[in-house]
Enzyme design. Sequence first.
Site, PDB file in Angstrom:
ATOM      1  N   CYS A   1      -2.360  -2.281   4.837  1.00  0.00           N
ATOM      2  CA  CYS A   1      -1.301  -1.802   3.941  1.00  0.00           C
ATOM      3  C   CYS A   1      -0.575  -3.035   3.400  1.00  0.00           C
ATOM      4  CB  CYS A   1      -0.343  -0.841   4.651  1.00  0.00           C
ATOM      5  SG  CYS A   1       0.498  -1.549   6.082  1.00  0.00           S
ATOM      6  N   THR A   2       0.572  -2.855   2.789  1.00  0.00           N
ATOM      7  CA  THR A   2       1.251  -3.975   2.129  1.00  0.00           C
ATOM      8  C   THR A   2       1.691  -5.056   3.103  1.00  0.00           C
ATOM      9  OG1 THR A   2       2.062  -2.458   0.443  1.00  0.00           O
ATOM     10  CG2 THR A   2       3.115  -4.615   0.562  1.00  0.00           C
TER      11      THR A   2
END
Length: 330
Positions: free
Chosen positions: A179-180
Amino acid sequence: MAQYHTLLYYCYSPIENAEQFAADHLEFCKSLGLVGRIIVAEEGLNGTVSGTVEACKAYMDTIYADGRFNHTEFKIDEVEEPSFIKMHCRYKPEIVHSGLRDPKEIDPTKKTGKHLEPKEFMEMKDQEDVVILDVRSNYEHTVGRFKNAVTLDIENFREFPEKVKELEHLKGKKILTYCTGGIKCEKASALLLKEGFEEVYQLHGGIIKYGKEAGGKDFEGDCYVFDNRVTVPVNTVNPTVISTCRNCGTQTKKMINCANAKCNEHFTQCDECGWKFDGCCSTECQSVPNKREYDGTGYYVKVPQPVNVEKISKRKHKNFPPKNKMEAEA
């Protein structure tokens, strides 16, 4: 040397009286002149803050001095100007909305997927028995994702638990989640383990750290971030653009908010269509009275708007990002 830094971080660590902590923390951040967005819950902190180099250092020093947050890892970006306009610090039930709030079921402090450092992730991602799983929302992976990654049709991370059912055929594979910044993977990987996936890993520090330490190799497009920058480049090895203009279909990585404040939809639009549609997502929005003035950036200070049920319904299609992206994962 940059005058400003933007810090991205999270920390799962119990906080007693988290609601009061959030109020006190807001005043502390304001005293340093920081701007940003922080979520506080009983399970920990999740934030992005921006300010002068000195203010950001003072903030990090204070977080580490607290004792509860010693394992916090800050991803630091040098920026030309602060990445937010205001400072928000809010109490919420979770630091990332997943619906997985029972610590007896999912507890990131006790059991998650094995953390892979960026270079380990890079070496492992192309193996035959590996599946790269993007646990982010549609509007995030539409503008950028790892080559050959499996993506899920979700508007918000809270939909992830239901989507796990669609991944049953991948049991027996090594699942590499990303994810980020890493926060969503803490719960996503824990849930996958609970549901019987045996070999689950997560990219430590997320896409942002991967860009800094591994050059972002094979990450196609840009990375969506929850601040005024909207997207940031991470790949310095083999960069590409994968997103397209909603209006004409040409390649573009520019994301804007519709100039019709009642719509405020966040979408990709090329510069040519931006001027043609005056910063709007459609001719319908272009014709409304009191439309915001488009200056080429497509960014406007957020103000509360009435709920538009018709627009929300339209946005359910996977190619139409949801409204108010900056708050979508709150």
